[in-house]
Design an enzyme around this catalytic site. Sequence first.
Site, PDB file in Angstrom:
ATOM      1  N   ASP A 117      -4.992  -2.085  -1.834  1.00 26.75           N
ATOM      2  CA  ASP A 117      -5.252  -3.123  -0.833  1.00 26.75           C
ATOM      3  C   ASP A 117      -6.731  -3.477  -0.717  1.00 26.75           C
ATOM      4  O   ASP A 117      -7.073  -4.496  -0.088  1.00 26.75           O
ATOM      5  CB  ASP A 117      -4.711  -2.696   0.538  1.00 26.75           C
ATOM      6  N   ASP A 179       3.018  -6.133  -4.928  1.00 26.96           N
ATOM      7  CA  ASP A 179       1.908  -6.668  -4.130  1.00 26.96           C
ATOM      8  C   ASP A 179       0.567  -6.503  -4.867  1.00 26.96           C
ATOM      9  O   ASP A 179      -0.358  -7.292  -4.707  1.00 26.96           O
ATOM     10  CB  ASP A 179       1.813  -5.947  -2.768  1.00 26.96           C
TER      11      ASP A 179
HETATM   12  N1  GLY Z   1       1.475  -5.631   0.928  1.00 29.72           N
HETATM   13  C1  GLY Z   1       2.362  -5.238   1.942  1.00 29.72           C
HETATM   14  C2  GLY Z   1       3.371  -6.250   2.273  1.00 29.72           C
HETATM   15  O1  GLY Z   1       3.542  -7.262   1.608  1.00 29.72           O
HETATM   16  O2  GLY Z   1       4.050  -6.026   3.270  1.00 29.72           O
END
Ligand code: GLY
Length: 400
Positions: A117, A179
């Site tokens: 992230d 993600d």
């Molecule tokens: N990256 C976490 C989500 O999309 O909830």
Amino acid sequence: MKRLVSYIVIGVGVLLLLSGLKDTDAIGVKKQLSYCDIQVKKTLGKIKGSGLLPRCIDTNATDWYKTDIYDWTSGFWPGILWYDYENTKDEKVKEEAIRYTEALIPLLKPDHQGDHDLGFQFYCSFGNAYRLTGNEKYKQILLKGADKLSGFYNPKVGTMLSWPGMVAEMNWPHNTIMDNMMNLELLFWAAKNGGNKKYYDMAVSHAKVTMENQFRPDGSCYHVAIYDTITGRFLKGVTNQGYDDNSMWARGQAWAIYGYTLVYRETGSKKYLRFVEKVTDLYLKRLPEDFIPYWDFDDPAIPNAPKDASSAAIVASGLLELVQLEDNKQKAKQYKEAAINMLYSLSSDKYQSRDKNPSFLLHSTGNLPGGYEIDASINYADYYYIEALTRYKKMENKFN
Ligand code: GLY
């Protein structure tokens, strides 16, 4: 409804063509961006002095649940401020954008491990800050952020470890989540802006290995891919936030559409263009009438399942980039029309928060299996919504 929106978009287009204009601003982009500015100012008032960032607003709440800079979503609020500044040129908004962006600098500290992230956190904040100001200090922070992010790359597997915390907790030795495709953007950017050239190879390898392992034959993706750290082999695909291991979680598919679009932009390799078309076409084919997906396309509770407006905003923004890269005119037209339909729906009274709360959008679902952010307002839905509107405005700049 889907057909009705298409007819309206086409109808307005035909009228404008007949009246001599080349295209149509079917969604009223200036009006929607002004709306975003009004909501931004409400949020600034609400969070003032808290030292925290807005993350989400539950269905019946009227104010933000706030979070600190270590939350995975901490880059989105500064990013929203930068887009709002870009559109309004309001110096007060710029001051706030700078303040909330620079607040994230401690994420670089060695005692903060972070995870994939870091890409969202740095690129949405400092990435936009550097794009709009050219400030060398922000460039150096982005390069340091990319360096830290690159530490999660595993050469044996050829992808990045997304969640170090899940290695022991879930016994997922090397886990890569869809993600993570979004966070390749920081690596690509750094490789061509003075960072280590190897970041480019890492990003391309991550995209290739993910494409080969983390998708089913129909183009739908697993949320999480688990790999063996010794052999590097793909072991299995599972879910963390979707309905089940084999379902099509809406946001995972949305991250894939946006992510492979940027991989095609950066590599110019047609195999990624053809691949993102396949992933996109499946998503579009399975959308409900109003172009806003249910949180998971395979939830048996549909049509009584919650929607996920965040996926629609992510896909709308991704498609508005994809249409500009397409080599197939037919597809470009289809994707542009789809993106306009998504923004049209998102900008309606059903999806805009308006007087209900200070966010831009209602009806996103963060983590249904985890039991939180169900049918809520969430900061990343707002981020990709204002990004998509800004992209649309630039494409249709005759409406400026
Ligand atoms: N990256 C976490 C989500 O999309 O909830």
